[in-house]
Scaffold this motif. Structure first.
Motif, PDB file in Angstrom:
ATOM      1  N   ASP A 153       0.836  -1.198   0.000  1.00  0.00           N
ATOM      2  CA  ASP A 153       0.000   0.000   0.000  1.00  0.00           C
ATOM      3  C   ASP A 153       0.876   1.255   0.000  1.00  0.00           C
ATOM      4  OD1 ASP A 153       0.952  -0.512   2.595  1.00  0.00           O
ATOM      5  OD2 ASP A 153      -0.650   0.645   3.516  1.00  0.00           O
ATOM      6  N   TRP A 154       2.146   1.086  -0.298  1.00  0.00           N
ATOM      7  CA  TRP A 154       3.096   2.193  -0.287  1.00  0.00           C
ATOM      8  C   TRP A 154       3.485   2.477  -1.740  1.00  0.00           C
ATOM      9  CZ3 TRP A 154       4.284   4.824   4.106  1.00  0.00           C
ATOM     10  CH2 TRP A 154       5.330   5.758   4.036  1.00  0.00           C
ATOM     11  N   ALA A 155       2.983   3.574  -2.316  1.00  0.00           N
ATOM     12  CA  ALA A 155       3.120   3.837  -3.753  1.00  0.00           C
ATOM     13  C   ALA A 155       4.578   3.894  -4.205  1.00  0.00           C
ATOM     14  CB  ALA A 155       2.403   5.147  -4.110  1.00  0.00           C
ATOM     15  N   GLU A 156       5.432   4.537  -3.434  1.00  0.00           N
ATOM     16  CA  GLU A 156       6.839   4.632  -3.843  1.00  0.00           C
ATOM     17  C   GLU A 156       7.491   3.265  -3.865  1.00  0.00           C
ATOM     18  OE1 GLU A 156      11.026   4.590  -3.407  1.00  0.00           O
ATOM     19  OE2 GLU A 156       9.692   4.234  -1.693  1.00  0.00           O
ATOM     20  N   PRO A 200      -4.025   3.496  -1.872  1.00  0.00           N
ATOM     21  CA  PRO A 200      -4.331   2.464  -2.867  1.00  0.00           C
ATOM     22  C   PRO A 200      -3.472   1.222  -2.649  1.00  0.00           C
ATOM     23  CG  PRO A 200      -2.997   4.191  -3.843  1.00  0.00           C
ATOM     24  CD  PRO A 200      -3.358   4.664  -2.465  1.00  0.00           C
ATOM     25  N   ILE A 201      -3.969   0.102  -3.105  1.00  0.00           N
ATOM     26  CA  ILE A 201      -3.259  -1.179  -2.990  1.00  0.00           C
ATOM     27  C   ILE A 201      -2.688  -1.545  -4.351  1.00  0.00           C
ATOM     28  CG2 ILE A 201      -3.421  -3.591  -2.286  1.00  0.00           C
ATOM     29  CD1 ILE A 201      -3.997  -1.519  -0.058  1.00  0.00           C
ATOM     30  N   PHE A 202      -1.427  -1.948  -4.368  1.00  0.00           N
ATOM     31  CA  PHE A 202      -0.747  -2.313  -5.608  1.00  0.00           C
ATOM     32  C   PHE A 202      -0.369  -3.792  -5.560  1.00  0.00           C
ATOM     33  CE2 PHE A 202       0.090   2.140  -4.661  1.00  0.00           C
ATOM     34  CZ  PHE A 202      -0.175   2.773  -5.864  1.00  0.00           C
ATOM     35  N   ASP A 203      -0.777  -4.550  -6.577  1.00  0.00           N
ATOM     36  CA  ASP A 203      -0.375  -5.948  -6.728  1.00  0.00           C
ATOM     37  C   ASP A 203       0.531  -6.082  -7.936  1.00  0.00           C
ATOM     38  OD1 ASP A 203      -2.019  -8.191  -5.006  1.00  0.00           O
ATOM     39  OD2 ASP A 203      -3.192  -6.354  -5.232  1.00  0.00           O
TER      40      ASP A 203
END
Length: 209
Positions: A153-156, A200-203
């Motif tokens: 959940d950490w965009a960077e 946001p969540i990134f997969d």
């Protein structure tokens, strides 16, 4: 820990758990660990174990090896294993990379790295799990066609993960970028808190060539 967690740890650890530093003195044979030879999923950082238990219950033909350093989380997963009657889960305590080094090459069907510590300060980025040398090690333990699935959940960190995974010559991005949220990855309390906070969540799902 709660009384139930303490009881679960005391009773179930000898049957389902092991200490990576103390108990591993050579190669680890998953078939001996689980008492059968089945596709193996490695869960790095299983947290409180809810997602691991849910996936293992829905996927009985594969074995799940969870690695965690947080004792209450380990105890909670052991409690879930007993309450759900799971025979396809084992729990390791300690350094996940040491465990991976003890596994045979091409022994893993999948590796899950869900919400690892982002180490947000620049001077701490070297501690991140997803970096080139670690990814190469994880990939070497995947079978051909096996998957490395990361979520954050950490965009960077998500951008850094994507760059690192795409740069590995033997990994192929299964979705040509961030993946749609997979139905098989359970929503945890941690993820719900992140969504509530507006993160946001990134997969990212990559396969070994």
């Amino acid at each position: 820990m709660s009384g139930r967690q303490t009881d679960a740890l005391d009773r179930l650890w000898p049957a389902y758990g092991f200490d990576i530093a103390a108990d591993l003195d050579g190669p680890l044979d998953p078939a001996v660990l689980f008492g059968r030879r089945s596709p193996l999923v490695l869960e790095i950082g299983s947290g409180m174990g809810d997602a691991t238990a849910e996936m293992a219950a829905a996927d009985p033909d594969r074995d799940y090896l969870a690695v965690e350093v947080h004792t209450p989380g380990i105890a909670n997963l052991l409690d879930l294993v007993e309450r759900r009657g799971l025979s396809n889960v084992r729990v390791a305590e300690g350094d996940a990379l040491d465990l991976v080094r003890a596994l045979p090459a091409e022994s893993l069907d999948a590796v899950h790295v869900f919400f690892p510590d982002p180490w947000p300060k620049s001077r701490h980025h070297k501690r991140r799990l997803i970096q080139p040398a670690h990814v190469a090690l994880l990939r070497s333990r995947l079978v051909r066609g096996g998957t490395l699935h990361c979520a954050t959940d950490w965009a960077e960190y998500a951008a850094s993960m994507r760059q690192t995974l795409d740069a590995d010559p033997e990994l192929v991005d299964a979705h040509d970028g961030f993946a749609p949220r997979p139905a098989h990855r359970p929503v945890t309390k941690f993820e719900r808190r992140a969504v509530t906070a507006g993160r946001p969540i990134f997969d990212l799902i990559h396969r070994r060539r």
